[in-house]
Write an enzyme that holds these catalytic residues in place. Sequence first.
Site, PDB file in Angstrom:
ATOM      1  NE  ARG A 159      20.780   5.210 -16.764  1.00 13.37           N
ATOM      2  CZ  ARG A 159      21.686   5.936 -17.396  1.00 13.37           C
ATOM      3  NH1 ARG A 159      22.371   6.561 -18.205  1.00 13.37           N
ATOM      4  NH2 ARG A 159      19.542   6.029 -18.168  1.00 13.37           N
TER       5      ARG A 159
ATOM      6  NE  ARG B 111      26.835  11.067 -21.528  1.00 16.10           N
ATOM      7  CZ  ARG B 111      25.653  12.149 -21.642  1.00 16.10           C
ATOM      8  NH1 ARG B 111      24.177  12.077 -21.509  1.00 16.10           N
ATOM      9  NH2 ARG B 111      26.804  13.642 -21.857  1.00 16.10           N
TER      10      ARG B 111
ATOM     11  CD  GLU C 107      40.422  -6.933   5.234  1.00 19.58           C
ATOM     12  OE1 GLU C 107      40.524  -7.320   3.868  1.00 19.58           O
ATOM     13  OE2 GLU C 107      39.617  -7.488   5.792  1.00 19.58           O
TER      14      GLU C 107
ATOM     15  CD1 TRP D 141      17.208  16.851 -22.543  1.00 14.90           C
ATOM     16  CD2 TRP D 141      16.993  14.904 -20.730  1.00 14.90           C
ATOM     17  NE1 TRP D 141      18.103  16.048 -23.146  1.00 14.90           N
ATOM     18  CE2 TRP D 141      18.189  14.101 -22.342  1.00 14.90           C
ATOM     19  CE3 TRP D 141      17.125  14.021 -19.963  1.00 14.90           C
ATOM     20  CZ2 TRP D 141      18.645  13.316 -22.412  1.00 14.90           C
ATOM     21  CZ3 TRP D 141      17.475  12.587 -20.305  1.00 14.90           C
ATOM     22  CH2 TRP D 141      18.442  12.713 -21.490  1.00 14.90           C
TER      23      TRP D 141
ATOM     24  CB  CYS E   6      37.425 -12.785   4.596  1.00 16.37           C
ATOM     25  SG  CYS E   6      38.476 -13.046   3.299  1.00 16.37           S
TER      26      CYS E   6
HETATM   27  C1  AOF Z   1      37.216  -8.743   3.116  1.00 15.94           C
HETATM   28  N1  AOF Z   1      38.398  -7.847   2.665  1.00 15.94           N
HETATM   29  O1  AOF Z   1      38.018  -6.860   0.941  1.00 15.94           O
HETATM   30  C2  AOF Z   1      36.782  -7.304   0.880  1.00 15.94           C
HETATM   31  C3  AOF Z   1      36.469  -9.461   1.716  1.00 15.94           C
HETATM   32  O2  AOF Z   1      36.314 -14.831  -2.948  1.00 15.94           O
HETATM   33  P1  AOF Z   1      36.881 -13.821  -2.732  1.00 15.94           P
HETATM   34  O3  AOF Z   1      37.911 -14.128  -2.257  1.00 15.94           O
HETATM   35  O4  AOF Z   1      37.611 -12.117  -2.920  1.00 15.94           O
HETATM   36  O5  AOF Z   1      36.122 -13.290  -1.562  1.00 15.94           O
HETATM   37  C4  AOF Z   1      34.966 -12.737  -1.237  1.00 15.94           C
HETATM   38  C5  AOF Z   1      33.934 -12.494  -0.629  1.00 15.94           C
HETATM   39  O6  AOF Z   1      35.097 -12.020   1.214  1.00 15.94           O
HETATM   40  C6  AOF Z   1      33.069 -11.823   0.045  1.00 15.94           C
HETATM   41  O7  AOF Z   1      31.685 -12.471  -0.621  1.00 15.94           O
HETATM   42  C7  AOF Z   1      32.825 -11.126   0.972  1.00 15.94           C
HETATM   43  O8  AOF Z   1      32.610 -11.782   1.940  1.00 15.94           O
HETATM   44  C8  AOF Z   1      33.801 -11.159   1.417  1.00 15.94           C
HETATM   45  N2  AOF Z   1      34.843  -9.745   1.026  1.00 15.94           N
HETATM   46  N3  AOF Z   1      36.219  -9.463   2.799  1.00 15.94           N
HETATM   47  O9  AOF Z   1      37.820  -9.385   4.641  1.00 15.94           O
HETATM   48  C9  AOF Z   1      37.685  -7.268   1.331  1.00 15.94           C
HETATM   49  N4  AOF Z   1      35.998  -7.859  -0.144  1.00 15.94           N
HETATM   50 ZN    ZN Z   2      38.961 -11.514   2.497  1.00 13.64          ZN
END
Ligand code: AOF
Ligand code: ZN
Length: 378
Positions: free
Chosen positions: A187, A210, A55, A173, A78
Site C-alpha cells: 500500500r 497502517r 546526484e 481475517w 536527466c
Molecule cells: C535524475 N535523478 O534523482 C531523478 C530523476 O521535475 P523534476 O525536475 O524533478 O524532474 C523529474 C524527472 O526527472 C522524472 O520524470 C525523471 O525523468 C527524472 N528523475 N532523474 O537524474 C533523479 N528523480
Molecule cells: Zn536529474
Amino acid sequence: MMAGQDEHWMQRAIRLAERGLFSAAPNPRVGCTIVKSGVEIGSGWHPGTGEPHAEVFALREAGKAARGATAYVNLEPCSHFGRTPPCADALLEAGVARVVVGHIDPNPQVAGQGIERLRAAGVAVTVGVLEEACDALNKGFFKRMQQGVPWVRVKIAHSLDGRTAMASGESQWITGEEARADVQYWRARSCAVLTGADTLLHDQARLKVRRDLLVRRWPEHPPVENPLRILIDSQLRVSPDHPFFSDLSDVMVCTSADQEGDALAALHHRGIPVLCLPRRGDHLDLNELLQALGERGINELMVESGPRLSGAFIQQQLVDELVLYCAPRWLGSKGLPVVDLPLTRMAKSVLLDVQDQRQFGADWRIIAVPEYTTESAL
Ligand code: AOF
Ligand code: ZN
C-alpha cells in the site's frame, strides 16, 4: 574497474533509491553513490517531487573530491530542465570521470540524452548494470512513461481452498498479522489504492497505510506519502458516511457516466471528487480509468477488492502483477472465489507465471504475473 565492483556499487545505489520507495512518486526512485579509489565519497537519494535529484545530494557531499571519481546511479541522469537543472550537467561540472547507469530513463524528455551528453563530453558511461533490479524498482514509473498508464498490482488474500470470504461477505481475517503487515508495504509504495463497493459494504475498510504495521515490515521509518484511495462504485451504493470517507484529503469515487440523482449530489455536496467512466459490458471501462490515473501521475496502482472487481481487471487483461496471500485454512464450499472468472473451457484458463514465493507467518505469499493470450480474453 571489475564488473563485480560495478555491481556492488549499483546495489548500493539501489539501496539508497529505496529510501524514496514510499515518497518519490510521481518521480522515480533514484539513488546515487560517488566512489573514488574504492571508497564512497558521497551519496544521495531523491526524496520526492520538487526536491533535488539524487546526484545533486551525492555531489554536494563529495565536493571537490568528485573530480575523477565514478558515479553510480540506478537511473540515467536527466538532461532536461525540470523543477531542477539537468543532473548530467552537474556531473560534468563536478568533473566526474565515469558514470555507471542501471537503467535508461524512458521519460521522453530524457530517453538516452543524459547518457549522450555525458559521452559527448568525454565521460566514460556504462549502461545496464543490474538492469533487472533497477527495472523492478521503478516498474510503475517506466510503464507510465512508456504506455501512459500505471502498473497494476492486484492483492488477494485467500484460503487454501481458494475462497476469499464467507458467502455472507465476512472476510476478517483470513491471513495473519505478518501477511497483513506486508500488505501495508505494498500500500505504502503505491500511488493509489483501489477498492470496490462490494468490499466497503461488507467492511469498514479505509485503505489507509497502517504505519504501526508498516514498520514491522520496513523498520527504517522512511517518509511515506499517503496513496490516493479510490472507490469504484458504479451504482453509488456506498454511503458518504462510510469510514472510508472520514478523511477526504485523498479520496476519489469512480462511477458510471450515466449516474445522476441524489447519491451523486450527496458526494458532490461533501466535496468528494468523482470520476465518471463509460461502461464496458457488465463493468466500468477500467482502461479509461487507468488512462485517467496515468494522467494524474499514478505510477503504481494497487487493487484490493472483492472477486468481481479483481475478475474485471483480469478479464480486461489489465493486471500486471498478482500478490496472493494464501492462508492454511478452509473457508468451505459456500465461500466466495478468488476471482470471479466464469470460464468454461481449459483453453481460456489464465496461466500464472510465479515470480516469487515466500512465507509470512503461517501464510504463503505468491507473486505472479498473468500470462494473457487472445484465448484467455473473454
Ligand atoms: C535524475 N535523478 O534523482 C531523478 C530523476 O521535475 P523534476 O525536475 O524533478 O524532474 C523529474 C524527472 O526527472 C522524472 O520524470 C525523471 O525523468 C527524472 N528523475 N532523474 O537524474 C533523479 N528523480
Ligand atoms: Zn536529474
